[in-house]
Design a protein around this motif. Structure first.
Motif, PDB file in Angstrom:
ATOM      1  N   MET A   1       2.245  -6.921   8.850  1.00  0.00           N
ATOM      2  CA  MET A   1       1.383  -6.517   7.821  1.00  0.00           C
ATOM      3  C   MET A   1       2.094  -6.230   6.358  1.00  0.00           C
ATOM      4  SD  MET A   1      -1.700  -3.675   7.088  1.00  0.00           S
ATOM      5  CE  MET A   1      -3.121  -4.546   7.735  1.00  0.00           C
ATOM      6  N   THR A   2       1.946  -7.107   5.174  1.00  0.00           N
ATOM      7  CA  THR A   2       2.698  -7.050   4.141  1.00  0.00           C
ATOM      8  C   THR A   2       2.259  -5.856   3.278  1.00  0.00           C
ATOM      9  OG1 THR A   2       1.084  -8.508   2.809  1.00  0.00           O
ATOM     10  CG2 THR A   2       2.756  -9.528   4.086  1.00  0.00           C
ATOM     11  N   THR A   3       3.062  -5.364   2.498  1.00  0.00           N
ATOM     12  CA  THR A   3       2.889  -4.322   1.600  1.00  0.00           C
ATOM     13  C   THR A   3       1.698  -4.560   0.756  1.00  0.00           C
ATOM     14  OG1 THR A   3       5.401  -3.843   1.363  1.00  0.00           O
ATOM     15  CG2 THR A   3       3.916  -2.779  -0.382  1.00  0.00           C
ATOM     16  N   TYR A   4       1.409  -5.817   0.422  1.00  0.00           N
ATOM     17  CA  TYR A   4       0.355  -6.126  -0.534  1.00  0.00           C
ATOM     18  C   TYR A   4      -0.782  -5.989   0.249  1.00  0.00           C
ATOM     19  CZ  TYR A   4      -2.882  -9.030  -3.460  1.00  0.00           C
ATOM     20  OH  TYR A   4      -3.869  -9.449  -3.866  1.00  0.00           O
ATOM     21  N   SER A   5      -1.046  -6.298   1.577  1.00  0.00           N
ATOM     22  CA  SER A   5      -2.064  -6.034   2.230  1.00  0.00           C
ATOM     23  C   SER A   5      -2.326  -4.737   2.550  1.00  0.00           C
ATOM     24  CB  SER A   5      -1.929  -6.721   3.662  1.00  0.00           C
ATOM     25  OG  SER A   5      -1.630  -8.248   3.521  1.00  0.00           O
ATOM     26  N   LYS A   6      -1.589  -3.843   2.634  1.00  0.00           N
ATOM     27  CA  LYS A   6      -1.710  -2.356   2.916  1.00  0.00           C
ATOM     28  C   LYS A   6      -2.118  -1.750   1.640  1.00  0.00           C
ATOM     29  CE  LYS A   6       1.964  -1.745   6.425  1.00  0.00           C
ATOM     30  NZ  LYS A   6       3.062  -1.334   6.704  1.00  0.00           N
ATOM     31  N   VAL A   7      -1.538  -2.351   0.477  1.00  0.00           N
ATOM     32  CA  VAL A   7      -2.305  -1.513  -0.870  1.00  0.00           C
ATOM     33  C   VAL A   7      -3.631  -2.039  -1.024  1.00  0.00           C
ATOM     34  CG1 VAL A   7      -2.201  -1.699  -3.222  1.00  0.00           C
ATOM     35  CG2 VAL A   7       0.231  -1.399  -1.874  1.00  0.00           C
ATOM     36  N   LYS A   8      -3.858  -3.394  -0.523  1.00  0.00           N
ATOM     37  CA  LYS A   8      -5.277  -3.761  -0.814  1.00  0.00           C
ATOM     38  C   LYS A   8      -6.164  -2.917   0.284  1.00  0.00           C
ATOM     39  CE  LYS A   8      -6.913  -7.275  -2.418  1.00  0.00           C
ATOM     40  NZ  LYS A   8      -7.647  -7.815  -3.648  1.00  0.00           N
ATOM     41  N   GLN A   9      -5.772  -2.881   1.182  1.00  0.00           N
ATOM     42  CA  GLN A   9      -6.549  -2.094   2.328  1.00  0.00           C
ATOM     43  C   GLN A   9      -6.927  -0.564   1.862  1.00  0.00           C
ATOM     44  OE1 GLN A   9      -4.505  -1.579   6.176  1.00  0.00           O
ATOM     45  NE2 GLN A   9      -6.625  -1.388   7.167  1.00  0.00           N
ATOM     46  N   THR A  10      -5.814  -0.031   1.242  1.00  0.00           N
ATOM     47  CA  THR A  10      -5.807   1.407   0.733  1.00  0.00           C
ATOM     48  C   THR A  10      -7.184   1.416  -0.316  1.00  0.00           C
ATOM     49  OG1 THR A  10      -3.604   1.889   1.393  1.00  0.00           O
ATOM     50  CG2 THR A  10      -4.588   3.273  -0.528  1.00  0.00           C
ATOM     51  N   LEU A  11      -6.901   0.356  -1.318  1.00  0.00           N
ATOM     52  CA  LEU A  11      -8.081   0.153  -2.111  1.00  0.00           C
ATOM     53  C   LEU A  11      -9.522   0.165  -1.833  1.00  0.00           C
ATOM     54  CD1 LEU A  11      -8.352  -0.326  -5.482  1.00  0.00           C
ATOM     55  CD2 LEU A  11      -8.377  -2.721  -4.968  1.00  0.00           C
ATOM     56  N   VAL A  12      -9.690  -0.330  -0.642  1.00  0.00           N
ATOM     57  CA  VAL A  12     -10.778  -0.507  -0.160  1.00  0.00           C
ATOM     58  C   VAL A  12     -11.204   0.627   0.541  1.00  0.00           C
ATOM     59  CG1 VAL A  12     -12.448  -1.648   1.735  1.00  0.00           C
ATOM     60  CG2 VAL A  12     -10.876  -3.187   0.196  1.00  0.00           C
ATOM     61  N   SER A  13     -10.315   1.334   1.164  1.00  0.00           N
ATOM     62  CA  SER A  13     -10.723   2.605   1.870  1.00  0.00           C
ATOM     63  C   SER A  13     -11.239   3.702   0.708  1.00  0.00           C
ATOM     64  CB  SER A  13      -9.338   2.931   2.665  1.00  0.00           C
ATOM     65  OG  SER A  13      -9.331   2.177   3.870  1.00  0.00           O
ATOM     66  N   LEU A  14     -10.246   3.751  -0.462  1.00  0.00           N
ATOM     67  CA  LEU A  14     -10.480   4.640  -1.327  1.00  0.00           C
ATOM     68  C   LEU A  14     -11.879   4.472  -1.760  1.00  0.00           C
ATOM     69  CD1 LEU A  14      -6.846   5.271  -2.848  1.00  0.00           C
ATOM     70  CD2 LEU A  14      -8.298   6.906  -1.314  1.00  0.00           C
ATOM     71  N   GLN A  15     -12.214   3.171  -2.107  1.00  0.00           N
ATOM     72  CA  GLN A  15     -13.645   3.018  -2.610  1.00  0.00           C
ATOM     73  C   GLN A  15     -14.740   3.238  -1.892  1.00  0.00           C
ATOM     74  OE1 GLN A  15     -12.866  -1.219  -3.210  1.00  0.00           O
ATOM     75  NE2 GLN A  15     -12.559  -1.292  -5.449  1.00  0.00           N
ATOM     76  N   MET A  58       1.637  -6.871  -8.629  1.00  0.00           N
ATOM     77  CA  MET A  58       2.116  -7.329  -7.425  1.00  0.00           C
ATOM     78  C   MET A  58       1.787  -8.829  -7.524  1.00  0.00           C
ATOM     79  SD  MET A  58       1.225  -4.495  -4.644  1.00  0.00           S
ATOM     80  CE  MET A  58       2.296  -5.019  -3.333  1.00  0.00           C
ATOM     81  N   GLU A  59       0.323  -9.078  -7.833  1.00  0.00           N
ATOM     82  CA  GLU A  59      -0.206 -10.404  -7.993  1.00  0.00           C
ATOM     83  C   GLU A  59       0.664 -11.386  -8.954  1.00  0.00           C
ATOM     84  OE1 GLU A  59      -4.212 -10.046  -8.585  1.00  0.00           O
ATOM     85  OE2 GLU A  59      -4.516 -10.004  -6.335  1.00  0.00           O
ATOM     86  N   PHE A  60       1.066 -10.580 -10.067  1.00  0.00           N
ATOM     87  CA  PHE A  60       1.844 -11.232 -11.024  1.00  0.00           C
ATOM     88  C   PHE A  60       3.344 -11.683 -10.607  1.00  0.00           C
ATOM     89  CE2 PHE A  60       4.791 -11.295 -14.970  1.00  0.00           C
ATOM     90  CZ  PHE A  60       4.153 -12.327 -15.618  1.00  0.00           C
ATOM     91  N   GLU A  61       3.715 -10.564  -9.856  1.00  0.00           N
ATOM     92  CA  GLU A  61       5.126 -10.719  -9.431  1.00  0.00           C
ATOM     93  C   GLU A  61       5.421 -11.598  -8.191  1.00  0.00           C
ATOM     94  OE1 GLU A  61       6.512  -6.729  -8.308  1.00  0.00           O
ATOM     95  OE2 GLU A  61       6.396  -6.125 -10.380  1.00  0.00           O
ATOM     96  N   GLU A  62       4.127 -11.817  -7.298  1.00  0.00           N
ATOM     97  CA  GLU A  62       4.053 -12.463  -6.174  1.00  0.00           C
ATOM     98  C   GLU A  62       2.863 -13.479  -6.294  1.00  0.00           C
ATOM     99  OE1 GLU A  62       6.633 -13.055  -3.863  1.00  0.00           O
ATOM    100  OE2 GLU A  62       7.729 -11.223  -4.657  1.00  0.00           O
ATOM    101  N   PRO A  63       3.009 -14.647  -6.907  1.00  0.00           N
ATOM    102  CA  PRO A  63       1.780 -15.362  -7.156  1.00  0.00           C
ATOM    103  C   PRO A  63       0.854 -15.868  -5.644  1.00  0.00           C
ATOM    104  CG  PRO A  63       3.322 -16.066  -8.476  1.00  0.00           C
ATOM    105  CD  PRO A  63       4.182 -15.056  -7.557  1.00  0.00           C
ATOM    106  N   TYR A  65       0.259 -14.003  -3.552  1.00  0.00           N
ATOM    107  CA  TYR A  65      -1.030 -12.995  -3.209  1.00  0.00           C
ATOM    108  C   TYR A  65      -2.107 -13.140  -4.058  1.00  0.00           C
ATOM    109  CZ  TYR A  65       2.855 -10.633  -0.622  1.00  0.00           C
ATOM    110  OH  TYR A  65       3.769 -10.443   0.289  1.00  0.00           O
ATOM    111  N   LYS A  66      -2.212 -13.655  -5.049  1.00  0.00           N
ATOM    112  CA  LYS A  66      -3.491 -13.923  -5.994  1.00  0.00           C
ATOM    113  C   LYS A  66      -4.649 -14.393  -5.217  1.00  0.00           C
ATOM    114  CE  LYS A  66      -4.540 -14.540 -10.804  1.00  0.00           C
ATOM    115  NZ  LYS A  66      -4.173 -13.501 -11.430  1.00  0.00           N
ATOM    116  N   GLY A  67      -5.665 -13.465  -5.448  1.00  0.00           N
ATOM    117  CA  GLY A  67      -6.887 -14.137  -4.846  1.00  0.00           C
ATOM    118  C   GLY A  67      -7.147 -13.581  -3.233  1.00  0.00           C
ATOM    119  N   PHE A  68      -6.289 -12.805  -2.799  1.00  0.00           N
ATOM    120  CA  PHE A  68      -6.821 -12.296  -1.438  1.00  0.00           C
ATOM    121  C   PHE A  68      -7.374 -11.203  -1.222  1.00  0.00           C
ATOM    122  CE2 PHE A  68      -2.691 -14.414  -0.129  1.00  0.00           C
ATOM    123  CZ  PHE A  68      -3.014 -15.011   1.355  1.00  0.00           C
TER     124      PHE A  68
END
Length: 68
Positions: A1-15, A58-63, A65-68
């Motif tokens: 699992m990438t860092t990006y995926s973990k951050v997105k998962q954290t966002l959903v959990s906190l929501q 992160m999406e700007f730095e690593e295009p 990931y955009k749209g995941f």
């Protein structure tokens, strides 16, 4: 699992946690408890805003990931 995926998962959990706190605030009978849940939901709003900005960075730095 990438860092990006973990951050997105954290966002959903906190929501989800924020939605739960808002629900509890509506159900609570004690005014102090209601205020506590609302205050914590507002604090989570601040955290969510920062996390969303970080995801945008992160999406700007690593295009790829955009749209995941």
């Amino acid at each position: 699992m990438t860092t990006y995926s973990k951050v997105k998962q954290t966002l959903v959990s906190l929501q989800g946690a924020k939605a739960t706190m808002e629900s509890y605030a509506q159900l609570a009978q004690d005014e102090g408890t209601r205020k506590s849940f609302r205050r914590n939901a507002e604090r989570l709003d601040e955290v969510l805003a920062r996390l969303k900005r970080r995801i945008q960075s992160m999406e700007f730095e690593e295009p790829q990931y955009k749209g995941f």
